[in-house]
Design a protein around this motif. Structure first.
Motif, short mmCIF file in Angstrom:
data_model
loop_
_atom_site.label_atom_id
_atom_site.label_comp_id
_atom_site.label_asym_id
_atom_site.label_seq_id
_atom_site.Cartn_x
_atom_site.Cartn_y
_atom_site.Cartn_z
N ALA A 121 0.84 -1.19 0.00
CA ALA A 121 0.00 0.00 0.00
C ALA A 121 0.88 1.25 0.00
N LEU A 122 0.59 2.15 -0.90
CA LEU A 122 1.31 3.41 -0.97
C LEU A 122 0.50 4.49 -0.28
N ALA A 123 1.14 5.18 0.67
CA ALA A 123 0.48 6.29 1.35
C ALA A 123 0.34 7.46 0.38
N ALA A 124 -0.59 8.35 0.72
CA ALA A 124 -0.81 9.53 -0.14
C ALA A 124 0.45 10.36 -0.28
N SER A 125 1.24 10.44 0.81
CA SER A 125 2.49 11.20 0.74
C SER A 125 3.49 10.55 -0.22
N ASP A 126 3.51 9.20 -0.24
CA ASP A 126 4.42 8.50 -1.16
C ASP A 126 4.00 8.73 -2.61
N ILE A 127 2.69 8.70 -2.85
CA ILE A 127 2.19 8.94 -4.20
C ILE A 127 2.56 10.36 -4.66
N ALA A 128 2.43 11.32 -3.74
CA ALA A 128 2.80 12.70 -4.08
C ALA A 128 4.30 12.81 -4.37
N THR A 129 5.11 12.08 -3.59
CA THR A 129 6.55 12.10 -3.81
C THR A 129 6.91 11.53 -5.17
N LYS B 143 11.33 -0.01 -36.56
CA LYS B 143 12.22 0.49 -37.60
C LYS B 143 11.80 1.88 -38.08
N ASN B 144 12.80 2.71 -38.32
CA ASN B 144 12.62 4.02 -38.97
C ASN B 144 11.79 5.00 -38.15
N GLN B 145 11.53 4.71 -36.88
CA GLN B 145 10.70 5.62 -36.09
C GLN B 145 11.59 6.51 -35.21
N VAL B 146 11.30 7.80 -35.25
CA VAL B 146 11.99 8.77 -34.42
C VAL B 146 11.04 9.19 -33.30
N VAL B 147 11.40 8.88 -32.07
CA VAL B 147 10.57 9.19 -30.90
C VAL B 147 11.15 10.44 -30.25
N LYS B 148 10.44 11.54 -30.32
CA LYS B 148 10.97 12.80 -29.81
C LYS B 148 10.81 12.95 -28.30
N PRO B 149 9.64 12.68 -27.68
CA PRO B 149 9.56 12.82 -26.22
C PRO B 149 10.43 11.76 -25.53
N PRO B 150 11.05 12.10 -24.41
CA PRO B 150 11.84 11.10 -23.69
C PRO B 150 10.94 10.02 -23.09
N ILE B 151 11.46 8.82 -22.99
CA ILE B 151 10.76 7.71 -22.35
C ILE B 151 11.33 7.57 -20.95
N HIS B 152 10.47 7.69 -19.94
CA HIS B 152 10.92 7.72 -18.55
C HIS B 152 10.58 6.39 -17.87
N LEU B 153 11.60 5.66 -17.45
CA LEU B 153 11.42 4.44 -16.66
C LEU B 153 11.78 4.76 -15.22
N LEU B 154 10.76 4.83 -14.37
CA LEU B 154 10.94 5.24 -12.98
C LEU B 154 10.80 4.01 -12.08
N PHE B 155 11.88 3.66 -11.40
CA PHE B 155 11.89 2.51 -10.50
C PHE B 155 11.98 3.00 -9.07
N VAL B 156 10.93 2.72 -8.30
CA VAL B 156 10.82 3.22 -6.94
C VAL B 156 10.97 2.07 -5.96
N TYR C 236 16.24 5.66 -10.71
CA TYR C 236 16.07 4.83 -9.50
C TYR C 236 16.00 5.75 -8.28
N VAL C 237 14.89 5.63 -7.54
CA VAL C 237 14.66 6.50 -6.39
C VAL C 237 14.11 5.66 -5.24
N GLY C 238 14.13 6.24 -4.05
CA GLY C 238 13.55 5.59 -2.88
C GLY C 238 12.60 6.53 -2.17
N VAL C 239 11.55 5.99 -1.57
CA VAL C 239 10.63 6.77 -0.76
C VAL C 239 10.54 6.13 0.62
N GLY C 240 10.39 6.95 1.64
CA GLY C 240 10.34 6.44 3.00
C GLY C 240 11.73 6.34 3.60
N GLU C 241 11.79 5.93 4.85
CA GLU C 241 13.05 5.81 5.55
C GLU C 241 13.30 4.37 5.91
#
Length: 467
Positions: free
Chosen positions: A94-102, A197-210, A240-245
């Motif tokens: 379960a993610l607390a509301a504060s974790d979701i905001a973080t 093939k042949n595709q140019v993706v302009k926006p960055p792709i963000h892989l966020l591991f918490v 790569y990030v961490g939430v909580g202590e």
């Protein structure tokens, strides 16, 4: 919000009794792996993946944790890691509301519609945003992989087997890295990016591991697979990030396949908790005429190790490796890179910078292998280190192993402190001592930070340097 894994996930003990005789701690880590759900992954992926994981578990039983007696680990003491007993993440966290905001605050505005979020190695659909991707581009977990890519999955996933290139063996590996193999034995899902093939993706792709920190120390093993098909172009941010202590251990593996004439600009950011442990491997295979750039930034974790392996399988490849390590307090940050040329006309440039303060310790070992077949190689490598306190420490070892006789290869390393004359000059222009030092440190780091192609991330990194 809760993170839901399949109900069939359960913790199992795997071969602990025989392993305790050789390496009891490694056996304990292996014993935390969990059972895959065939229902969640489907009949085309689950049986093969389970075999892959079981085979890796068998290989782990033949390995031991590295010690300071191993050349590749002689400056990195893993005893603090071995003092912590880790548990697998709960199937429903379960993610607390504060974790979701973080977590929401850590997302990139430039990747508003191209973001994957994994918490403790488990995909979280509600925090991800991949509904408006360009046609043909796939960004998602294994279970959602389209049928046309599932047939090709086994050609890419774990094919770069985490080989140890220290023994001058650029071919796919005979010597398995223990942490890579442990990840293969235990990962529950994978972040998959497949650029057609042949595709140019302009926006960055963000892989966020918490990773979530709590009273229980957990081990999570994120996995990523990136396939850039011929003549495609994309920007990738791996975060790569961490939430909580609390203490946790992130053991991660990322495989990138850069096909003919493809281009990837890859930023890897490690900003875990200052009491966490982080071990990661990035394995890249570049085909003919491909271009790959990696901006590897390390600012977090109590103990971190990043193994960066690039194998150049085609002619006329271009590789750029930029690195920045910020270490303070008693952090230990270790970067090992290896570039293995196998064909002629390859080019590589590497710049790795370390800023070390207090009693922190940074390690850099960069290798470039040039066999006889790789004639006309042009490789440059430079490691620059800035020590901000008398007790800060850095161990650096740039390394070239060249058999070819028609190449242009250079390497070098510098270690120093802030120039007192430069500090005095800034003070003479009205800056106080702290501001003058900070300005010089920022200028030292800017050479790498300015290469990050995502504006909001570059600003965030600049603030980290200021701190």
């Amino acid at each position: 919000m809760s993170i839901q894994a399949s109900p069939s996930f359960s913790s199992i003990e795997v071969g602990i009794k025989p392993l305790l005789q050789s390496d009891g701690y490694l056996a304990q880590l292996l014993g935390q792996r969990q059972v895959l759900s065939t229902q969640a992954l489907g009949p085309m992926i689950a049986p093969w993946l389970e075999q892959l994981r079981d085979r890796a578990a068998h290989q782990v039983r033949q390995l031991t944790l590295p010690t300071n007696r191993d050349e590749e680990w002689r400056f990195t003491d893993l005893s603090p890691l071995e003092q912590v007993s880790f548990q697998p993440p709960e199937p429903n966290t379960a993610l607390a509301a504060s974790d979701i905001a973080t977590i929401a605050a850590l997302t990139l505005p430039e990747a508003e519609h191209s973001r994957l979020v994994f918490v403790n190695g488990i995909y979280v659909r509600d925090l991800s945003a991949v509904a408006h991707l360009p046609a043909g581009l796939f960004v998602g977990p294994l279970a959602q992989l389209p049928l046309e890519y599932r047939d090709q999955l086994r050609e890419y996933l774990d094919y770069q087997q985490g080989e140890d290139l220290s023994g001058w063996n650029p071919s796919p590996g005979t010597i398995r890295d223990v942490f890579t193999t442990l990840n293969t034995a235990g990962f529950l899902d994978a972040a998959v990016v497949w650029v057609p093939k042949n595709q140019v993706v302009k926006p960055p792709i963000h892989l966020l591991f918490v990773s979530t920190a709590s009273e229980t120390s957990i081990i999570s093993q994120p996995r990523s697979l990136v396939v850039a098909e011929a003549s495609s172009a994309s920007t990738l941010v791996e975060d790569y990030v961490g939430v909580g202590e609390g203490v946790y251990f992130t053991n991660t593996v990322t495989e990138l396949w850069v096909k003919e004439n493809a281009q990837i600009n890859h930023t890897r950011l490690q900003r875990d908790s200052r009491v966490a442990f982080h071990v990661g491997r990035t394995a890249i295979a570049q085909a003919r005429d491909s271009r790959y750039t990696c901006n590897a930034i390390s600012v977090g974790a109590k103990l971190s190790r990043h193994n960066l392996n690039v194998t150049l399988t085609g002619e006329q490849t271009e590789t750029v490796l930029n690195g920045l390590t910020l270490a303070t307090d008693t952090q230990l940050a270790d970067t090992h890179s290896a570039i293995a040329f196998t064909q002629p006309h390859g080019t590589s440039r590497q710049l790795h910078k370390c800023i070390v303060n207090d009693r922190a310790h940074a390690v850099f070992n960069g290798k470039v292998f040039v066999p006889k077949a790789a004639q006309l190689t042009d490789a440059g490598q430079l490691n620059r280190n800035l020590l901000l306190s008398p007790k800060a420490r850095v161990d650096t070892k740039p390394q070239l192993e060249i058999v070819a006789d028609n190449v242009k290869c250079t390497h070098g390393a510098t270690v120093g402190q802030l120039d007192t004359e430069e500090v005095f000059y800034l003070q003479s222009r009205g800056l106080d001592l702290a501001s003058a030092r900070n300005l010089l440190v920022q200028a030292f780091a800017a050479e790498v930070i300015d290469q990050v192609p995502v504006a909001s991330l570059g600003k965030s990194l600049s603030r980290s340097v200021q701190a």
